[in-house]
Design a protein around this motif. Sequence first.
Motif, PDB file in Angstrom:
ATOM      1  N   LEU A   1      56.547  79.136  54.627  1.00  0.00           N
ATOM      2  CA  LEU A   1      56.779  78.949  56.515  1.00  0.00           C
ATOM      3  C   LEU A   1      56.558  77.139  57.098  1.00  0.00           C
ATOM      4  CD1 LEU A   1      56.995  80.861  58.959  1.00  0.00           C
ATOM      5  CD2 LEU A   1      54.669  81.610  59.336  1.00  0.00           C
ATOM      6  N   VAL A   2      58.076  76.974  57.848  1.00  0.00           N
ATOM      7  CA  VAL A   2      57.348  75.704  58.236  1.00  0.00           C
ATOM      8  C   VAL A   2      57.270  76.151  60.078  1.00  0.00           C
ATOM      9  CG1 VAL A   2      58.986  73.919  58.858  1.00  0.00           C
ATOM     10  CG2 VAL A   2      59.217  74.828  57.052  1.00  0.00           C
ATOM     11  N   GLN A   3      56.262  75.290  60.603  1.00  0.00           N
ATOM     12  CA  GLN A   3      55.882  75.461  61.620  1.00  0.00           C
ATOM     13  C   GLN A   3      56.602  73.851  62.125  1.00  0.00           C
ATOM     14  OE1 GLN A   3      51.782  76.133  60.843  1.00  0.00           O
ATOM     15  NE2 GLN A   3      52.068  77.579  62.289  1.00  0.00           N
ATOM     16  N   LEU A   4      56.450  73.793  63.443  1.00  0.00           N
ATOM     17  CA  LEU A   4      57.768  73.372  64.489  1.00  0.00           C
ATOM     18  C   LEU A   4      56.643  73.217  65.529  1.00  0.00           C
ATOM     19  CD1 LEU A   4      60.967  74.602  64.764  1.00  0.00           C
ATOM     20  CD2 LEU A   4      60.200  72.929  63.547  1.00  0.00           C
TER      21      LEU A   4
ATOM     22  N   GLY B   1      50.944  65.444  71.313  1.00  0.00           N
ATOM     23  CA  GLY B   1      51.521  66.389  70.712  1.00  0.00           C
ATOM     24  C   GLY B   1      51.660  67.998  70.346  1.00  0.00           C
ATOM     25  N   GLY B   2      52.334  69.122  69.806  1.00  0.00           N
ATOM     26  CA  GLY B   2      51.683  70.520  69.779  1.00  0.00           C
ATOM     27  C   GLY B   2      52.291  70.543  69.281  1.00  0.00           C
ATOM     28  N   TYR B   3      52.572  72.573  69.231  1.00  0.00           N
ATOM     29  CA  TYR B   3      53.525  73.354  68.100  1.00  0.00           C
ATOM     30  C   TYR B   3      53.672  73.936  69.759  1.00  0.00           C
ATOM     31  CZ  TYR B   3      50.024  73.359  63.985  1.00  0.00           C
ATOM     32  OH  TYR B   3      49.371  72.895  63.239  1.00  0.00           O
ATOM     33  N   MET B   4      55.250  74.220  68.823  1.00  0.00           N
ATOM     34  CA  MET B   4      56.393  75.752  70.130  1.00  0.00           C
ATOM     35  C   MET B   4      55.752  76.770  69.382  1.00  0.00           C
ATOM     36  SD  MET B   4      60.325  75.786  69.189  1.00  0.00           S
ATOM     37  CE  MET B   4      59.864  76.678  67.815  1.00  0.00           C
TER      38      MET B   4
ATOM     39  N   PRO C   1      48.965  67.496  56.610  1.00  0.00           N
ATOM     40  CA  PRO C   1      47.579  68.609  55.783  1.00  0.00           C
ATOM     41  C   PRO C   1      47.238  69.369  55.647  1.00  0.00           C
ATOM     42  CG  PRO C   1      46.503  66.780  56.746  1.00  0.00           C
ATOM     43  CD  PRO C   1      47.620  66.461  57.150  1.00  0.00           C
ATOM     44  N   ARG C   2      48.237  70.605  57.167  1.00  0.00           N
ATOM     45  CA  ARG C   2      47.650  71.176  57.027  1.00  0.00           C
ATOM     46  C   ARG C   2      48.747  72.037  56.794  1.00  0.00           C
ATOM     47  NH1 ARG C   2      46.811  70.061  63.422  1.00  0.00           N
ATOM     48  NH2 ARG C   2      48.670  69.468  63.299  1.00  0.00           N
ATOM     49  N   GLY C   3      49.336  71.651  55.856  1.00  0.00           N
ATOM     50  CA  GLY C   3      50.671  72.551  55.319  1.00  0.00           C
ATOM     51  C   GLY C   3      51.875  72.203  55.942  1.00  0.00           C
ATOM     52  N   GLN C   4      53.432  72.850  56.319  1.00  0.00           N
ATOM     53  CA  GLN C   4      54.767  72.200  56.297  1.00  0.00           C
ATOM     54  C   GLN C   4      55.033  72.493  57.609  1.00  0.00           C
ATOM     55  OE1 GLN C   4      57.755  73.060  53.616  1.00  0.00           O
ATOM     56  NE2 GLN C   4      59.211  71.860  53.885  1.00  0.00           N
ATOM     57  N   ILE C   5      54.811  70.795  57.943  1.00  0.00           N
ATOM     58  CA  ILE C   5      55.299  71.194  59.682  1.00  0.00           C
ATOM     59  C   ILE C   5      56.257  70.570  60.234  1.00  0.00           C
ATOM     60  CG2 ILE C   5      54.247  70.790  61.689  1.00  0.00           C
ATOM     61  CD1 ILE C   5      51.530  71.743  60.477  1.00  0.00           C
ATOM     62  N   ALA C   6      57.126  70.808  60.712  1.00  0.00           N
ATOM     63  CA  ALA C   6      58.204  69.579  60.857  1.00  0.00           C
ATOM     64  C   ALA C   6      57.893  69.020  62.510  1.00  0.00           C
ATOM     65  CB  ALA C   6      59.593  70.667  60.972  1.00  0.00           C
TER      66      ALA C   6
END
Length: 231
Positions: free
Chosen positions: A7-10, A44-47, A87-92
């Motif tokens: 799962l990729v977060q944006l 910045g921040g999460y979508m 480092p928290r995971g796969q984040i684009a």
Amino acid sequence: MRDRSPLVQLTADVVILTVREDRLEVLLIRRGKAPFEGMLAIPGGYMEADENLWQTAIRELEEETSLDGMTPHLELVGVYTDPERDPRGQIASGAWVAMIPDPPVAKAGGDAAATEWLPVDQALKEPLAFDHKLILQDAVEKARQSLNQSTAAVSFCRKEFTISELRRVYEAVWGGKLDPGNFHRKVTRIDGFIEPTGETTTRDGGRPAALYRAGARRWLPPSIPRPEVSA
């Protein structure tokens, strides 16, 4: 152990640039939590579920910096997808550059413990969180290219500005000096780039200088050469 979930977060990161005291500055936050707690970073921040990345970028401008009432010139810099960037995971991250004039004092919000304006050359010498040094480098180059190709330079100016103030924007962003006479002739001959207001000011010192405002043109012919600057 690093989360290897597919799962990729944006996220959206926003490089906020301004020209102050004839130098290009960037707004950075001091992270208030892990990862990289205490380090400087780009706001910045999460979508969120009901947003696109553009809307996330606009929201983060307000939440992270409280730049109330600002309507910045925003351009997409790029999308950053290195799986090791966070480092928290796969984040684009979609990175944007915002060009604003004479900004108010920023106030920290969200994950930011503090905010500070730094000259870009100083910021690039600081250890920045995540891959934010790369993003900052790319954003500055994007702004420099935009001044070559579009009327983005007026986004750094107040609503009414002098030719000298506009020239100093180019010099600050490009990092080199321009001939005042040649610059004046070139920008005043580009149809729709800037328009005279009919008013003058003495804020530059010396004789009264004519005031201009942004025109309707958005793209420029290749008429203002970018100075060569040694590395």
